[in-house]
Structure formats: structure tokens, C-alpha cells
Design an enzyme around this catalytic site. Structure first.
Site, PDB file in Angstrom:
ATOM      1  N   TYR A  77       0.804  -1.221   0.000  1.00 11.86           N
ATOM      2  CA  TYR A  77       0.000   0.000   0.000  1.00 11.86           C
ATOM      3  C   TYR A  77       0.846   1.284   0.000  1.00 11.86           C
ATOM      4  O   TYR A  77       0.324   2.368   0.232  1.00 11.86           O
ATOM      5  CB  TYR A  77      -0.954   0.017   1.197  1.00 11.86           C
ATOM      6  CG  TYR A  77      -2.057  -1.029   1.132  1.00 11.86           C
ATOM      7  CD1 TYR A  77      -2.057  -2.025   0.167  1.00 11.86           C
ATOM      8  CD2 TYR A  77      -3.097  -1.015   2.034  1.00 11.86           C
ATOM      9  CE1 TYR A  77      -3.060  -2.987   0.119  1.00 11.86           C
ATOM     10  CE2 TYR A  77      -4.117  -1.965   1.993  1.00 11.86           C
ATOM     11  CZ  TYR A  77      -4.088  -2.951   1.026  1.00 11.86           C
ATOM     12  OH  TYR A  77      -5.092  -3.888   0.984  1.00 11.86           O
ATOM     13  N   LYS A  88       3.642 -14.709   4.658  1.00 13.44           N
ATOM     14  CA  LYS A  88       3.765 -15.556   3.473  1.00 13.44           C
ATOM     15  C   LYS A  88       5.248 -15.693   3.121  1.00 13.44           C
ATOM     16  O   LYS A  88       5.640 -15.543   1.950  1.00 13.44           O
ATOM     17  CB  LYS A  88       2.956 -14.929   2.313  1.00 13.44           C
ATOM     18  CG  LYS A  88       2.733 -15.838   1.137  1.00 13.44           C
ATOM     19  CD  LYS A  88       1.717 -16.932   1.388  1.00 13.44           C
ATOM     20  CE  LYS A  88       1.602 -17.864   0.197  1.00 13.44           C
ATOM     21  NZ  LYS A  88       0.686 -19.008   0.444  1.00 13.44           N
ATOM     22  N   ASP A 118      -2.553 -17.930   4.479  1.00  9.31           N
ATOM     23  CA  ASP A 118      -3.734 -18.629   3.961  1.00  9.31           C
ATOM     24  C   ASP A 118      -4.242 -19.670   4.965  1.00  9.31           C
ATOM     25  O   ASP A 118      -5.449 -19.808   5.178  1.00  9.31           O
ATOM     26  CB  ASP A 118      -3.501 -19.242   2.572  1.00  9.31           C
ATOM     27  CG  ASP A 118      -2.084 -19.720   2.351  1.00  9.31           C
ATOM     28  OD1 ASP A 118      -1.216 -19.465   3.214  1.00  9.31           O
ATOM     29  OD2 ASP A 118      -1.826 -20.376   1.333  1.00  9.31           O
ATOM     30  N   ASP A 140      -5.556  -5.901   6.190  1.00 14.45           N
ATOM     31  CA  ASP A 140      -6.768  -5.312   5.613  1.00 14.45           C
ATOM     32  C   ASP A 140      -7.797  -6.416   5.384  1.00 14.45           C
ATOM     33  O   ASP A 140      -8.970  -6.292   5.758  1.00 14.45           O
ATOM     34  CB  ASP A 140      -6.392  -4.615   4.290  1.00 14.45           C
ATOM     35  CG  ASP A 140      -7.524  -3.782   3.731  1.00 14.45           C
ATOM     36  OD1 ASP A 140      -8.562  -3.636   4.414  1.00 14.45           O
ATOM     37  OD2 ASP A 140      -7.370  -3.278   2.611  1.00 14.45           O
TER      38      ASP A 140
HETATM   39 MG    MG Z   1     -10.292  -2.552   4.556  1.00 12.70          MG
END
Ligand code: MG
Ligand code: NAI
Length: 337
Positions: free
Chosen positions: A123, A175, A208, A232
């Protein structure tokens, strides 16, 4: 004289849930003074700027903000004011507690906290197209940036948080098996920070598998920490475990300032109808009270919310009831009396 905070009522249902929240704060004996400022569409309409300087100056001076939801136009129009405030004050830790309040959902007695890194990862906005053979957008590239500094401060925040609140365990979801550099660095740093907190159980899990385990058996987790995009996604998954957005509070914490807000948006579909559920903002205000050393008032409000919702004394429409925002607020004020 109380602690002065900046308060931004926001757009859509923002003013309604803010009014309700302030009434309950008062009834709970919170010692707060409010410096009310505008942002978002409300500020654009009145001051011709979605994030006026005077609002930023107020946050800078008070260092603590309670913020209603802000409408962000999609695609065109001004950039997200929420993101701008997070960036301006380097609010690096997004803290989202998730707790069962309304009984009868998928799980009872959920009590989890997700701590999301708020400034790095995918981000950071380092993105571009790559042209090939006359197609200017033949490919696109987004860069994930993890710094040792960023990974360390969020990991440390998670462990300090767990210690302060008497939590038993911290899980890092990552990950690193595939993204060996970025996620690998995050894992390496978190693992090293964990060694400084021997009293707190520590584990790392692949993201995951964590998502599946959260759905199958959320009780195995306690505090979870992760980088920006994973946080998020999983924070919404976790809100779903307790029935969605209506009860979800959030804190955005930095060294210079902290902003507390509900997870939901401005809900234009029900704005002005007097039916919004103020609990998300109210529980965010409780986090704010913890933050400014008024935990007792916050705890009183949490007990009142539990009581009113669990007994069914008052429930807003999204909880399956038919109480208005005002009636729900009155019930909370009575429970505090
Ligand atoms: Mg969000
Ligand atoms: P939303 O969260 O505003 O609404 C989604 C659905 O949940 C709607 O049906 C709404 O009525 C309902 N809902 C939300 N909060 C509620 C409450 N407190 N009580 C009862 N029902 C509630 O999400 P949406 O519609 O995607 O976004 C609307 C606007 O809000 C957009 O402009 C978006 O950018 C903005 N937004 C702002 C946020 C913030 O300021 N932190 C966060 C999320 C969205």
C-alpha cells in the site's frame, strides 16, 4: 477540565453516531473536552477543502482524534482523507479488537485483536504500467516494501499491547514461504522481537492457513499481527466472525497522534433516518479512553453496551431489532445511570 480531543463528526451517518457517542461518554463520566473540526465532504462543502489545515492543526495540538466515517468518492474526486490523516501523522498501527456482543451468531465469546501494519507493504503506492509492443498498459507492477524499521515497530507494538492487556499469545501471519525477501524479513524481525517477551506465547503461521483456521477454530488465536494488505483482508474476515461491521472499532496509533474510528463507512443508504447503530464509534471511543488513561470510563461503557445488547433491552435495526439510534442511546445512558 477534561482532556481535549479533536472530534470529527464526518459524513452520512457520522453526525448521528457521533452525537450518540458523545451523549454516552458524558453519561459514563468521561473527562473529555471536544474540539470539533470538519473533514471529508462536510469540509469540502463548507470550507472548500476535504482536509482543512485547521483540522490538521487541531489534531497536531490535541494528539487524539475521534473520527466519524468520511465519504470517499470512488475513481474520481479527492483522495481518501482517512489515508491522508494516517500518512500525515504516521499512524503505523491499526488496532482492531473483535469481540462477540450480540449473541446467537456463528460463534460465542470471540475475543481477538488484529494489529495491522498501516504504512508499508503493497500500500505504499509504488505502482506503474509497463508498455510493450505499442500497448502502454501491457503489464502493471506494484512494489511491496517492508523495512526492518517498520516490521520491528509493529511487532514490538503487538507484544507491548499483549503485555499491557494481559493477553497470552501473539501470532504472526505471513507468506514467507513464497515472498522470501519481504515477508521473510518481516518474519525474521518479528521472531527476534518475540524473544524479548518470553512470557507471551508466540507462533508464526502462513497467512492462507491462518484464514482457514480463523474460520474453523477462532479460539486458538488471541492477538494477531501482520503486514498491511493481509491485515486489511483478515480484519474484515474477523469482523465477520462477530456479525459484521456494526460492532467493529479501530484505533490508528502513532508516536505523535492516535485516531479512533468505527470500521464501517458513512452508510449513505440510511443517513439521516435516525436508525444507525452507534456501537462501532462508541467502542472506538472506549479505546480512546484507554489511550488517554481513562480506562474506567471505557470499561463502564463496554459493560453497558454488553448489557443493553445481550438482554435485548434495545437493539438497532442492523442487530435485528427496531430501536432508533436515539432510543438505543437512551438505553445506554440509563444503563450507566
Ligand atoms: Mg479494509
Ligand atoms: P458502509 O460501511 O458505509 O455501509 C455498508 C452497509 O452497512 C450499508 O448497508 C450500511 O447501511 C450498513 N452500515 C454501516 N454502518 C452502519 C451502522 N453504524 N449502523 C447500521 N448500518 C450500518 O460501506 P460503503 O457503503 O461501502 O461506503 C460508504 C462510504 O463510506 C463510501 O464513501 C466509503 O468510501 C466510505 N467509507 C469510509 C470509511 C471511514 O471513514 N473510515 C470506512 C469505509 C467506508
Amino acid at each position: 477540565m477534561g482532556r481535549t480531543i479533536t472530534i470529527i463528526p464526518g459524513d452520512g451517518i457520522g453526525p448521528e453516531v457521533t452525537r450518540a457517542t458523545v451523549a454516552v461518554l458524558k453519561a459514563a463520566g468521561a473527562e473529555l473536552d471536544y474540539d470539533e473540526r470538519l473533514a471529508g465532504v462536510a469540509a469540502l462543502d463548507k470550507l472548500n477543502d476535504p482536509l482543512p489545515h485547521e483540522t490538521l492543526d487541531s489534531i497536531r495540538a490535541n494528539r487524539v482524534v475521534l473520527k466519524g466515517p468520511l465519504t470517499t468518492p470512488s475513481g474520481t474526486g479527492f483522495r481518501s482523507v482517512n489515508v491522508a490523516i494516517r500518512k500525515e501523522f504516521d499512524l503505523f498501527a491499526n488496532v482492531r479488537p473483535v469481540r462477540t456482543i450480540l449473541p446467537g451468531g456463528r460463534y460465542e465469546d470471540i475475543d481477538l485483536v488484529l494489529i495491522r501494519e498501516n504504512t508499508e507493504g503493497l500500500y505504499v503506492g509504488v505502482e506503474h504500467y509497463i508498455g510493450m509492443e505499442g500497448d502502454p498498459r501491457a503489464a502493471a507492477e506494484s512494489v511491496m516494501i517492508i523495512t526492518r524499521f517498520g516490521a520491528e515497530r509493529i511487532s514490538r507494538y503487538a507484544f507491548e499491547y499483549a503485555q499491557r492487556l494481559g493477553r497470552r499469545k501473539v501470532t504472526l501471519a505471513h507468506k514467507a514461504n513464497i515472498l522470501k525477501y519481504t515477508q521473510g524479513l518481516f518474519l525474521e524481525v518479528a521472531h527476534r522481537v518475540a524473544q524479548e517477551y518470553p512470557s507471551i506465547e508466540w507462533e508464526d503461521r502462513i497467512i492462507d492457513a491462518t484464514a482457514m483456521q480463523l474460520v474453523l477454530d477462532p479460539y486458538r488465536f488471541d492477538v494477531l499481527v501482520m503486514e498491511n494488505m493481509f491485515g486489511d483482508i483478515l480484519s474484515d474476515l474477523m469482523a465477520g466472525l462477530v456479525g459484521g461491521l456494526g460492532f467493529a472499532p479501530a484505533g490508528n496509533i502513532g508516536d505523535e497522534a492516535a485516531m479512533f474510528e468505527a470500521v464501517h463507512g458513512s452508510a449513505p443508504d440510511i443517513a439521516g433516518k435516525g436508525v444507525a447503530n452507534p456501537t462501532g464509534l462508541l467502542l472506538s471511543a472506549c479505546m480512546l479512553l484507554d489511550h488517554v488513561g481513562q480506562q474506567e470510563a471505557g470499561d463502564r461503557i463496554r459493560v453497558a453496551v454488553d448489557h443493553v445488547v445481550r438482554t435485548g433491552a434495545a437493539r438497532t435495526v442492523d442487530m435485528g431489532g427496531h430501536t432508533s439510534t436515539r432510543e438505543f442511546t437512551d438505553a445506554l445512558v440509563r444503563a450507566l445511570g
